[in-house]
Design a protein around this motif. Structure first.
Motif: not given
Lengths: 83, 83
Positions: B1-11, B73-83
């Protein structure tokens, strides 16, 4: 300057209450269709000279991740949010 | 299942004491050559059906990031660590 990104996530079998709290809040915000949310850490490491993946892996292993409950993934990134 | 990854960083202009603590600990562990470390959040969002980037962006904006001090930053990821 290129940098190394280390993403640290709880292992899939470990409960993630922070992510669950976000997932549970979504219907109240009118957002449906989300199956799960999991929250980990995103670490950007900048090197003085060339990028050193081996060194980044050592930092992740010693300082950033708890190997009992977390997995990590190391990758090279050309530019990042912190730029 | 594809998922979306959101990376949040301090400016970049916001001080990151957590990352600085890691950076300061490195020489004591015998690791030299690291210019800076910045730590943010890595969020994996799984959808029931198709991946919806617009929806992920709305979740990031409303729930995951504080726009005053953080970028995401929002991106699509095919497989992740949480799989």
């Amino acid at each position: 300057m290129a940098r190394v990104v280390v993403d640290v996530m709880l292992k899939p079998e470990i409960l993630d209450p922070q992510g669950q709290a976000v997932a549970n809040a979504l219907p109240r915000l009118g957002i449906a269709g989300v199956a799960s949310v999991r929250i980990g850490r995103h670490v950007e490491i900048e090197f003085d000279g060339d990028v050193d993946l081996e060194k980044a892996r050592e930092i992740a292993d010693k300082l950033l991740a708890n190997p009992v409950i977390e997995d990590f993934e190391v990758s090279v990134q050309e530019a990042g949010l912190g730029t």
